[in-house]
Scaffold this motif. Structure first.
Motif, PDB file in Angstrom:
ATOM      1  N   ALA A  94      42.178  17.409  49.777  1.00 24.16           N
ATOM      2  CA  ALA A  94      43.581  17.152  49.466  1.00 24.16           C
ATOM      3  C   ALA A  94      43.743  15.828  48.727  1.00 24.16           C
ATOM      4  O   ALA A  94      44.529  15.723  47.766  1.00 24.16           O
ATOM      5  CB  ALA A  94      44.410  17.145  50.749  1.00 24.16           C
ATOM      6  N   THR A  95      43.004  14.816  49.139  1.00 25.51           N
ATOM      7  CA  THR A  95      43.108  13.504  48.490  1.00 25.51           C
ATOM      8  C   THR A  95      42.603  13.561  47.054  1.00 25.51           C
ATOM      9  O   THR A  95      43.195  12.960  46.148  1.00 25.51           O
ATOM     10  CB  THR A  95      42.313  12.455  49.279  1.00 25.51           C
ATOM     11  N   GLY A  96      41.522  14.290  46.818  1.00 30.55           N
ATOM     12  CA  GLY A  96      41.004  14.426  45.468  1.00 30.55           C
ATOM     13  C   GLY A  96      41.976  15.136  44.545  1.00 30.55           C
ATOM     14  O   GLY A  96      42.167  14.742  43.390  1.00 30.55           O
ATOM     15  N   LEU A  97      42.593  16.198  45.038  1.00 31.37           N
ATOM     16  CA  LEU A  97      43.588  16.911  44.235  1.00 31.37           C
ATOM     17  C   LEU A  97      44.781  16.008  43.918  1.00 31.37           C
ATOM     18  O   LEU A  97      45.292  16.010  42.797  1.00 31.37           O
ATOM     19  CB  LEU A  97      44.051  18.167  44.975  1.00 31.37           C
ATOM     20  N   ALA A  98      45.205  15.234  44.918  1.00 30.99           N
ATOM     21  CA  ALA A  98      46.311  14.299  44.691  1.00 30.99           C
ATOM     22  C   ALA A  98      45.926  13.231  43.670  1.00 30.99           C
ATOM     23  O   ALA A  98      46.742  12.815  42.838  1.00 30.99           O
ATOM     24  CB  ALA A  98      46.710  13.643  46.018  1.00 30.99           C
ATOM     25  N   LEU A  99      44.660  12.819  43.698  1.00 30.57           N
ATOM     26  CA  LEU A  99      44.179  11.815  42.750  1.00 30.57           C
ATOM     27  C   LEU A  99      44.260  12.339  41.315  1.00 30.57           C
ATOM     28  O   LEU A  99      44.653  11.617  40.394  1.00 30.57           O
ATOM     29  CB  LEU A  99      42.730  11.453  43.089  1.00 30.57           C
ATOM     30  N   THR A 100      43.906  13.614  41.134  1.00 33.50           N
ATOM     31  CA  THR A 100      43.989  14.211  39.801  1.00 33.50           C
ATOM     32  C   THR A 100      45.428  14.269  39.318  1.00 33.50           C
ATOM     33  O   THR A 100      45.731  13.915  38.169  1.00 33.50           O
ATOM     34  CB  THR A 100      43.380  15.627  39.823  1.00 33.50           C
ATOM     35  N   LEU A 101      46.333  14.710  40.175  1.00 36.28           N
ATOM     36  CA  LEU A 101      47.746  14.796  39.789  1.00 36.28           C
ATOM     37  C   LEU A 101      48.309  13.419  39.459  1.00 36.28           C
ATOM     38  O   LEU A 101      49.040  13.252  38.473  1.00 36.28           O
ATOM     39  CB  LEU A 101      48.555  15.452  40.903  1.00 36.28           C
ATOM     40  N   PHE A 102      47.948  12.427  40.264  1.00 38.36           N
ATOM     41  CA  PHE A 102      48.419  11.071  40.010  1.00 38.36           C
ATOM     42  C   PHE A 102      47.851  10.534  38.694  1.00 38.36           C
ATOM     43  O   PHE A 102      48.567   9.915  37.900  1.00 38.36           O
ATOM     44  CB  PHE A 102      48.011  10.145  41.161  1.00 38.36           C
TER      45      PHE A 102
END
Length: 310
Positions: A94-102
């Motif tokens: 989840a954190t990695g996906l959020a990092l991409t979106l950010f």
């Protein structure tokens, strides 16, 4: 000599250039995953590297400083991932996906006002008479320093992981973080350093896109290269030299479809454009089917959070 209107020497030389961003990002992610961390934020780090490197190169006039700026920009973003996953034990996926979106959103904000600007040119290394050798001169001696550095980095990662004590410790952390901790190794510190290295490679890969491959800035310039890099790590069964082969394979497919378009192929352009991604998916499906050996080579602690008090 040309085949179907395509010069083989130019094709091979072009695929080596096209593979550089994916190769750098994939070899960095391989080190991260060897340490037991699954970072799906490669795409976000690549595009942050692309805009950070572009801005640095434009304002300093130095492509070399541009690549350094790209690496530092991606590393700064990866520190957020490291803090959340290694200190606060957040879910890595989840954190990695959020990092991409950010990263995609923040790079778009940073890039306002830089559209249409050309960065300083990254020159090819001068090899003199070697460049005139038929076929091999064009293939081997006509590139900028990043192409050669990317291959050298693959060799260095392979040597460190296989022969050095640091590589042994890194692999031990990825296989069993509890056992590594029991032996006195600083698991969190090792994983954070691996995350920073992976981010630096992804940032340089992103900077290569905006400074060399497509020497300009546009939103979404990485176009999914980070996801392809993640797929190539699996395709390579977490082995450095296979990462090189996978990146060159994808680069070759990308360049080939562009050359076929230029040669007036009757295949619809849409099919040619989607072919690199489609073939990558097919390769992963084949390797993952049944009891594929790729899964057997994955680090045992991949994606698992570590806490010393457990």
């Amino acid at each position: 000599m040309e085949l179907f209107g395509i010069n083989p020497a130019i094709l091979v030389a072009s695929l080596m250039v096209a593979a550089v961003p994916i190769l750098l990002a994939a070899i960095g992610e391989l080190v991260v995953e060897k340490a037991g961390v699954l970072n799906l934020g490669v795409e976000g780090m690549m595009i942050m590297g692309a805009i950070s490197g572009f801005i640095t190169a434009v304002h300093t006039g130095s492509p070399a400083l541009g690549f350094l700026g790209g690496a530092l920009g991606a590393m700064a973003l990866s520190l957020v991932f490291a803090l959340l996953t290694q200190v606060f034990l957040a879910n890595q996926v989840a954190t990695g996906l959020a990092l991409t979106l950010f990263g995609l959103g923040f790079s778009s904000l940073m890039g306002q006002g830089y559209n249409g600007i050309k960065p300083p040119r990254t020159p090819s290394l001068p090899f003199g008479p070697l460049e005139q050798i038929p076929f091999f001169g064009r293939v081997l001696f006509s590139h900028d320093w990043v192409v050669y550095a990317s291959v050298a980095i693959v060799a260095a990662v392979w040597a460190v992981l296989r022969y050095s004590r640091a590589g042994l410790i890194l692999r031990a952390v990825g296989e069993s973080h509890d056992a590594a901790h029991a032996l006195g190794y600083k698991v969190v510190r090792i994983r954070v350093l691996a995350i920073l290295f992976g981010a630096a490679m992804a940032g340089m890969g992103g900077a290569y896109i905006s400074l060399v491959r497509v020497p300009q800035w546009t939103d979404g310039i990485t176009a999914g290269a980070g996801w392809i890099a993640l797929a190539i790590v699996v395709f390579a069964s977490w082995k450095p030299w296979r990462v090189l082969v996978g990146a060159w394979l994808f680069g070759g497919i990308t360049v080939l479809q562009l050359n076929l378009q230029a040669a007036g192929s009757r295949i619809p352009v849409e099919y040619l454009s989607m072919s690199p991604y489609l073939i990558t998916i097919l390769v992963l499906v084949i390797m993952s089917s049944g009891r594929g050996r790729a899964g057997l080579n994955a680090p045992a602690s991949l994606g698992q959070n570590f806490h010393a008090s457990r």
